[in-house]
Design an enzyme around this catalytic site. Sequence first.
Site, PDB file in Angstrom:
ATOM      1  N   TYR B  28      51.912  55.634  64.111  1.00  0.00           N
ATOM      2  CA  TYR B  28      51.563  54.367  64.778  1.00  0.00           C
ATOM      3  C   TYR B  28      51.234  53.305  63.740  1.00  0.00           C
ATOM      4  CZ  TYR B  28      51.191  57.375  68.815  1.00  0.00           C
ATOM      5  OH  TYR B  28      51.483  58.274  69.804  1.00  0.00           O
ATOM      6  N   LYS B  39      55.647  45.685  55.821  1.00  0.00           N
ATOM      7  CA  LYS B  39      55.938  46.928  55.089  1.00  0.00           C
ATOM      8  C   LYS B  39      56.778  47.914  55.901  1.00  0.00           C
ATOM      9  CE  LYS B  39      51.507  46.800  52.615  1.00  0.00           C
ATOM     10  NZ  LYS B  39      50.146  47.338  52.671  1.00  0.00           N
ATOM     11  N   ARG B  89      55.035  51.169  71.285  1.00  0.00           N
ATOM     12  CA  ARG B  89      54.174  51.708  72.330  1.00  0.00           C
ATOM     13  C   ARG B  89      53.525  50.557  73.090  1.00  0.00           C
ATOM     14  NH1 ARG B  89      49.400  56.305  72.196  1.00  0.00           N
ATOM     15  NH2 ARG B  89      48.331  54.910  70.739  1.00  0.00           N
ATOM     16  N   GLU B 154      48.314  62.493  79.641  1.00  0.00           N
ATOM     17  CA  GLU B 154      46.975  62.311  79.084  1.00  0.00           C
ATOM     18  C   GLU B 154      45.850  62.578  80.081  1.00  0.00           C
ATOM     19  OE1 GLU B 154      46.770  59.197  76.094  1.00  0.00           O
ATOM     20  OE2 GLU B 154      48.495  58.200  76.966  1.00  0.00           O
ATOM     21  N   ASP B 190      42.538  61.372  75.387  1.00  0.00           N
ATOM     22  CA  ASP B 190      42.278  60.972  76.761  1.00  0.00           C
ATOM     23  C   ASP B 190      42.193  62.189  77.670  1.00  0.00           C
ATOM     24  OD1 ASP B 190      42.374  57.863  77.304  1.00  0.00           O
ATOM     25  OD2 ASP B 190      43.662  58.312  75.607  1.00  0.00           O
ATOM     26  N   ILE B 256      48.261  59.438  62.477  1.00  0.00           N
ATOM     27  CA  ILE B 256      47.514  58.176  62.497  1.00  0.00           C
ATOM     28  C   ILE B 256      47.280  57.600  61.110  1.00  0.00           C
ATOM     29  CG2 ILE B 256      46.357  58.353  64.735  1.00  0.00           C
ATOM     30  CD1 ILE B 256      43.982  59.664  63.179  1.00  0.00           C
ATOM     31  N   ASP B 305      73.289  82.650  74.801  1.00  0.00           N
ATOM     32  CA  ASP B 305      73.331  81.773  75.967  1.00  0.00           C
ATOM     33  C   ASP B 305      72.798  80.388  75.628  1.00  0.00           C
ATOM     34  OD1 ASP B 305      70.739  82.370  75.766  1.00  0.00           O
ATOM     35  OD2 ASP B 305      70.505  83.215  77.772  1.00  0.00           O
TER      36      ASP B 305
END
Lengths: 326, 326, 326
Positions: B28, B39, B89, B154, B190, B256, B305
């Site tokens: 993120y 960047k 997001r 969540e 969450d 993160i 399979d």
Amino acid sequence: MRSAIRAFSTNVTKTDRKGFVPRRALLYVPGSSEKVLAKVPKIKVDSLVLELEDGCPLASKAQARTNIAAYLDDLPSKGDHACFELGVRVNSVSSGLLADDVKELSKAKHLPQVFLVPKVDDPDELAAIWDIFKTNYGAERIQNSKSRLIIYIESARALLDMPRLLATTLNLHKNAGFFKLDGVVFGSDDFCADLGMSRSNEGTETLYARQRFVTCCKAFSLQAIDSVYIDIKDLDGLRRQSIEGKAWGFDGKQCIHPTQIPVIQESFLPPPDKIEWAKALIDEYIKHENEQRNTVLTFRGSMVDRPVILQAMNIVQTVKYIQESQ
Amino acid sequence: MRSAIRAFSTNVTKTDRKGFVPRRALLYVPGSSEKVLAKVPKIKVDSLVLELEDGCPLASKAQARTNIAAYLDDLPSKGDHACFELGVRVNSVSSGLLADDVKELSKAKHLPQVFLVPKVDDPDELAAIWDIFKTNYGAERIQNSKSRLIIYIESARALLDMPRLLATTLNLHKNAGFFKLDGVVFGSDDFCADLGMSRSNEGTETLYARQRFVTCCKAFSLQAIDSVYIDIKDLDGLRRQSIEGKAWGFDGKQCIHPTQIPVIQESFLPPPDKIEWAKALIDEYIKHENEQRNTVLTFRGSMVDRPVILQAMNIVQTVKYIQESQ
Amino acid sequence: MRSAIRAFSTNVTKTDRKGFVPRRALLYVPGSSEKVLAKVPKIKVDSLVLELEDGCPLASKAQARTNIAAYLDDLPSKGDHACFELGVRVNSVSSGLLADDVKELSKAKHLPQVFLVPKVDDPDELAAIWDIFKTNYGAERIQNSKSRLIIYIESARALLDMPRLLATTLNLHKNAGFFKLDGVVFGSDDFCADLGMSRSNEGTETLYARQRFVTCCKAFSLQAIDSVYIDIKDLDGLRRQSIEGKAWGFDGKQCIHPTQIPVIQESFLPPPDKIEWAKALIDEYIKHENEQRNTVLTFRGSMVDRPVILQAMNIVQTVKYIQESQ
């Protein structure tokens, strides 16, 4: 969309005692012994349950019904109780004993604060349960009461069908005025017998069952009450399992002996920093609700949504309620 | 019978880059900081996500929307990106912020390669999400785009209802032309708040949730992205949890902080013997498909399979894609 | 309400061999080798399965079909078998090989005591399976046979949809006269491939899958057969996993080598105190059933309900059956 949660949220700014009952420990007291019943008002536990089911031998059930009905009939004379809630656990509908239980209990002037109905296996059984209560108490008396309902999940089938069982029970309240479902108990002994499981101290064999159970309870904003710890003398094991249960999302634990109460209730109390956080968040939430309805609430840098508010509310209510009564 | 799998299998002989995106790490990047956005083209990570939700404070959301829209509008000028995929997001539909997000993003000439929609709780919400996208982008622009969709699970309710949530989302693609669902993220923070859980380093409390989550993803042939590892400094713990996640069937992990990228991406790379096995099997499979349509494929003595072929395909595509870009 | 359980309970006072088959170990024997087939009558194992599926290479399937059909055709000449049950594992419907299997098998005069059908993924497949059997054996021959059915759960989708899969299969027996479903096998190898899992010795990665699997089996009163232990030389690991499986509620375990049989069968035998308890309870239950139909059964101080009786019955039948045959 989340109708169960929305229904709950209408009460969310009232931290009154009627809206919330802490059930960290839930102690069973046999209804068959008048000597034990005489001590009930002084027993200090979150939820005290007068017992007609498994803790009451078959030969004593008639006596226990009479005793509990007499106790409820004469409730005001007992004075203030040291518990937060006085409940009655009746027999399951599949035992064939529920109608006799409810018939006798309904003769008392007062209803218990909560009825606990064990071994609910199938949504169809709920219609039968509602019918027995309606026949004996009358629909109006039930609708006017403040009594709550707690049901027990104790079989493979009930665990698999739990979302539908909980939705059906909540709908019986909404549509027919049956007692409001407030909590669910995981009956691990019967569950393990149903699956042919052997119990271990670590409890790995019930990991799936207990974690699915909590998830189902919380999906419907209901209290989740954990299994009994059988070994009464092993308080360390009890503490370990209580702390694990709280970490997994349980709100409380069944209790079969008074010595278990302090260990359980201490384990299910939130830690001080969590209490501080919850109080500050709820203050902010109430201010926010009163001021600016259409924006998102942020608190200490992050957005706050419904589950977080409910969690904080739960903490604040537990602590407030417990402190007020000490 | 397995419609999701059958839909996938039509692409199965094309190991083209369009059909498959490795998402070992999903990083993120806050959209509110122009300095950080500058960047972005150089950040080396499988999936890079410009962030409007929890990583973006409420006060900065308007700025972040403008920045990200400007970035997308001017995308060709940024040159080649070091990431395999650039996503955005947005905020959840229940936050009330999604319409503003999509309105602003839709002004840009280009769409991100993937939209990530958090906190999808209920199949009904998907109609609302589709409606917001359609209103702002127009159905035709969506149908003509190659953008994919990733949703987040969540809450307790979402986890219980996950098969229906995934089926509904895949049907929205099939029937209405909404972005194709390609992966699902487990939002553990969450989720734990919703259940009132306490997090531990071992993560036993989310075992049921994470293993059910993977099972649901794989039942619909979707990528499963694991929870965030919060403690940024504990790279050993991150490696342990990444390896565990891969062993349980996850395809990648949220990230993160840039220091987490190499640990995660290395952990989610298949081991050399598995790569050799997968390449040989896919060669055999393509030969078999071209020659003799109506017999069963055997490879190194055993029948093969569909799930085994998909697993091998996943490995080959991951490795091929990663090697080509180095 | 519990139709599956009620159906079972009509047999509950008959501890006849026809009503119950212990399946502590389930050994696969390749049907392609005539030399191995010649030894079948002497192999001592609870359930012996002649193998047409994964243990039988594609090139040998035609030969294996012929061998097994010849074996069944000439069954009385083989004399008494040391196993409790002789079964045949056919190929899955999705392999395209099932029709050829059943066509060949149906030429034999006798049916196996149990048909084992792998990789059942979807309730729709059951209609196709029933159709293939009906076409080849004819509905009447199936309805008049005493053969049972065992199905395999081997994919993410099948595990999620397991309650509906089991209900559909039981209904096919009730409504159309298909073989009665008696047990379910967890096919962990294909399941792990479907999910992209890596297997570990501890097996933490399949905890959710195995515990959900047992819960689903027991909700429908079906035997639950655990996964294969791959490492043939590690008998300690096999014992550990067998004991764990029994503690979790499994009734038996698949077995890929004769050396595994004694370890598995010993681990799945109930302990002596449990056997004593079960025998005394069943004696009491039969007395109670014959005397006073409308009261609740109590035993050693506690009320006894259906799951406990079924558990005791299972123990008594296992032990009785095994002792009689020694």
